[in-house]
Motif scaffolding. Structure first.
Motif, PDB file in Angstrom:
ATOM      1  N   LYS A  17      -6.618  16.850  -1.056  1.00 59.51           N
ATOM      2  CA  LYS A  17      -7.485  17.984  -1.359  1.00 59.51           C
ATOM      3  C   LYS A  17      -7.973  18.686  -0.099  1.00 59.51           C
ATOM      4  CE  LYS A  17      -7.178  18.240  -5.609  1.00 59.51           C
ATOM      5  NZ  LYS A  17      -6.607  19.453  -6.200  1.00 59.51           N
ATOM      6  N   THR A  18      -8.298  17.930   0.943  1.00 60.47           N
ATOM      7  CA  THR A  18      -8.760  18.580   2.170  1.00 60.47           C
ATOM      8  C   THR A  18      -7.624  19.317   2.854  1.00 60.47           C
ATOM      9  OG1 THR A  18      -8.562  16.485   3.403  1.00 60.47           O
ATOM     10  CG2 THR A  18     -10.746  17.076   2.567  1.00 60.47           C
ATOM     11  N   ARG A  19      -6.400  18.886   2.650  1.00 68.42           N
ATOM     12  CA  ARG A  19      -5.263  19.642   3.190  1.00 68.42           C
ATOM     13  C   ARG A  19      -5.123  20.973   2.465  1.00 68.42           C
ATOM     14  NH1 ARG A  19      -0.907  15.219   5.388  1.00 68.42           N
ATOM     15  NH2 ARG A  19      -2.288  14.617   7.094  1.00 68.42           N
ATOM     16  N   GLU A  20      -5.425  20.989   1.176  1.00 71.17           N
ATOM     17  CA  GLU A  20      -5.431  22.258   0.442  1.00 71.17           C
ATOM     18  C   GLU A  20      -6.511  23.177   1.008  1.00 71.17           C
ATOM     19  OE1 GLU A  20      -5.768  21.915  -3.816  1.00 71.17           O
ATOM     20  OE2 GLU A  20      -4.308  20.298  -3.865  1.00 71.17           O
ATOM     21  N   PHE A  21      -7.649  22.610   1.343  1.00 71.69           N
ATOM     22  CA  PHE A  21      -8.755  23.379   1.903  1.00 71.69           C
ATOM     23  C   PHE A  21      -8.433  23.857   3.320  1.00 71.69           C
ATOM     24  CE2 PHE A  21     -12.673  23.190   4.518  1.00 71.69           C
ATOM     25  CZ  PHE A  21     -13.339  24.270   3.972  1.00 71.69           C
ATOM     26  N   ASP A  22      -7.773  23.016   4.110  1.00 73.28           N
ATOM     27  CA  ASP A  22      -7.484  23.338   5.509  1.00 73.28           C
ATOM     28  C   ASP A  22      -6.578  24.549   5.676  1.00 73.28           C
ATOM     29  OD1 ASP A  22      -9.056  21.329   6.490  1.00 73.28           O
ATOM     30  OD2 ASP A  22      -7.414  19.932   6.851  1.00 73.28           O
ATOM     31  N   VAL A  23      -5.769  24.870   4.685  1.00 69.33           N
ATOM     32  CA  VAL A  23      -4.860  26.008   4.836  1.00 69.33           C
ATOM     33  C   VAL A  23      -5.548  27.342   4.589  1.00 69.33           C
ATOM     34  CG1 VAL A  23      -2.822  24.659   4.249  1.00 69.33           C
ATOM     35  CG2 VAL A  23      -3.998  25.957   2.456  1.00 69.33           C
ATOM     36  N   LYS A  24      -6.798  27.302   4.151  1.00 74.33           N
ATOM     37  CA  LYS A  24      -7.528  28.540   3.888  1.00 74.33           C
ATOM     38  C   LYS A  24      -7.868  29.233   5.196  1.00 74.33           C
ATOM     39  CE  LYS A  24      -8.029  27.847  -0.583  1.00 74.33           C
ATOM     40  NZ  LYS A  24      -7.784  28.750  -1.648  1.00 74.33           N
ATOM     41  N   GLU A  25      -7.976  30.537   5.133  1.00 83.44           N
ATOM     42  CA  GLU A  25      -8.362  31.318   6.306  1.00 83.44           C
ATOM     43  C   GLU A  25      -9.406  32.344   5.884  1.00 83.44           C
ATOM     44  OE1 GLU A  25      -5.145  34.899   6.355  1.00 83.44           O
ATOM     45  OE2 GLU A  25      -4.532  33.047   7.311  1.00 83.44           O
ATOM     46  N   GLY A  26     -10.016  32.978   6.842  1.00 81.99           N
ATOM     47  CA  GLY A  26     -11.004  34.010   6.555  1.00 81.99           C
ATOM     48  C   GLY A  26     -10.366  35.189   5.843  1.00 81.99           C
ATOM     49  N   ALA A  27     -11.203  36.035   5.282  1.00 82.89           N
ATOM     50  CA  ALA A  27     -10.703  37.199   4.543  1.00 82.89           C
ATOM     51  C   ALA A  27      -9.852  38.075   5.462  1.00 82.89           C
ATOM     52  CB  ALA A  27     -11.849  37.993   3.960  1.00 82.89           C
ATOM     53  N   SER A  28      -8.610  38.293   5.046  1.00 78.00           N
ATOM     54  CA  SER A  28      -7.713  39.128   5.839  1.00 78.00           C
ATOM     55  C   SER A  28      -7.225  40.332   5.049  1.00 78.00           C
ATOM     56  CB  SER A  28      -6.511  38.303   6.323  1.00 78.00           C
ATOM     57  OG  SER A  28      -5.791  37.821   5.219  1.00 78.00           O
ATOM     58  N   GLU A  50     -16.252  30.819  -2.323  1.00 75.85           N
ATOM     59  CA  GLU A  50     -16.298  30.431  -3.730  1.00 75.85           C
ATOM     60  C   GLU A  50     -15.079  29.577  -4.080  1.00 75.85           C
ATOM     61  OE1 GLU A  50     -18.733  31.379  -5.975  1.00 75.85           O
ATOM     62  OE2 GLU A  50     -19.830  32.284  -4.319  1.00 75.85           O
ATOM     63  N   ASP A  51     -14.610  28.807  -3.148  1.00 73.08           N
ATOM     64  CA  ASP A  51     -13.369  28.065  -3.289  1.00 73.08           C
ATOM     65  C   ASP A  51     -13.509  26.916  -4.291  1.00 73.08           C
ATOM     66  OD1 ASP A  51     -11.070  26.563  -2.949  1.00 73.08           O
ATOM     67  OD2 ASP A  51     -10.976  26.981  -0.823  1.00 73.08           O
ATOM     68  N   PRO A  52     -12.674  26.901  -5.341  1.00 69.75           N
ATOM     69  CA  PRO A  52     -12.745  25.806  -6.306  1.00 69.75           C
ATOM     70  C   PRO A  52     -12.336  24.464  -5.700  1.00 69.75           C
ATOM     71  CG  PRO A  52     -10.913  27.272  -6.828  1.00 69.75           C
ATOM     72  CD  PRO A  52     -11.691  27.913  -5.716  1.00 69.75           C
ATOM     73  N   VAL A  53     -11.501  24.466  -4.658  1.00 73.62           N
ATOM     74  CA  VAL A  53     -11.115  23.220  -4.006  1.00 73.62           C
ATOM     75  C   VAL A  53     -12.335  22.595  -3.338  1.00 73.62           C
ATOM     76  CG1 VAL A  53      -9.660  22.173  -2.220  1.00 73.62           C
ATOM     77  CG2 VAL A  53      -8.725  23.953  -3.693  1.00 73.62           C
ATOM     78  N   VAL A  54     -13.171  23.416  -2.720  1.00 79.75           N
ATOM     79  CA  VAL A  54     -14.388  22.914  -2.083  1.00 79.75           C
ATOM     80  C   VAL A  54     -15.303  22.293  -3.134  1.00 79.75           C
ATOM     81  CG1 VAL A  54     -16.496  23.570  -0.863  1.00 79.75           C
ATOM     82  CG2 VAL A  54     -14.300  24.475  -0.116  1.00 79.75           C
TER      83      VAL A  54
END
Length: 136
Positions: A17-28, A50-54
């Motif tokens: 799950k944290t790997r799913e979170f780690d691929v997120k980036e700021g609004a681009s 508002e990330d559901p993974v978080v």
């Protein structure tokens, strides 16, 4: 070898799950359209707060016992190189001293959390597989 209060399966789920979170980036893509296909689905990888993974990670960690949360923090610190397996009692003691109800936020603030947890498991001689896991 010390024993963990948290199962390797729970740690493996968090690594995934944290790997799913780690691929997120700021609004681009500030001018996002309403149709994901029009934007090449780029919004999926943006962290908008508002990330559901978080929420899933936080809920999973918050549902753990205090001992599991303490071992999770100590395991992360072990994997980060703050100590060795021989110093587990000290790492766990430090994690226990700093324990509060913000464990999930603390761990999510660590940029390489998934790698550190995997390294921590490795120090215990435990492995996790890179296949999909389900919550335990």
């Amino acid at each position: 070898m010390p024993e963990l209060a948290i199962s390797a399966e729970k740690v493996a789920f968090l690594i995934e799950k944290t790997r799913e979170f780690d691929v997120k980036e700021g609004a681009s893509d500030p001018d996002s359209g309403s149709n994901g296909a029009d934007d090449n689905m780029i919004d999926v990888l943006e962290d908008d707060g508002e990330d559901p993974v978080v929420r899933e990670i936080e809920g999973f960690i918050n549902a753990m016992t205090e001992d599991e949360q303490i071992d999770l923090v100590a395991l992360m610190r072990l994997g980060r190189g703050d100590g060795s397996i021989e110093e587990w009692d000290d790492l766990r003691g430090e994690a226990a001293d700093g324990y509060n109800r913000h464990t999930a936020r603390y761990l999510l603030g660590e940029p390489l959390i998934s790698d550190y947890l995997a390294e921590g498991l490795d120090a215990f001689g435990l492995t996790w597989n890179d296949e999909r896991t389900t919550p335990v």
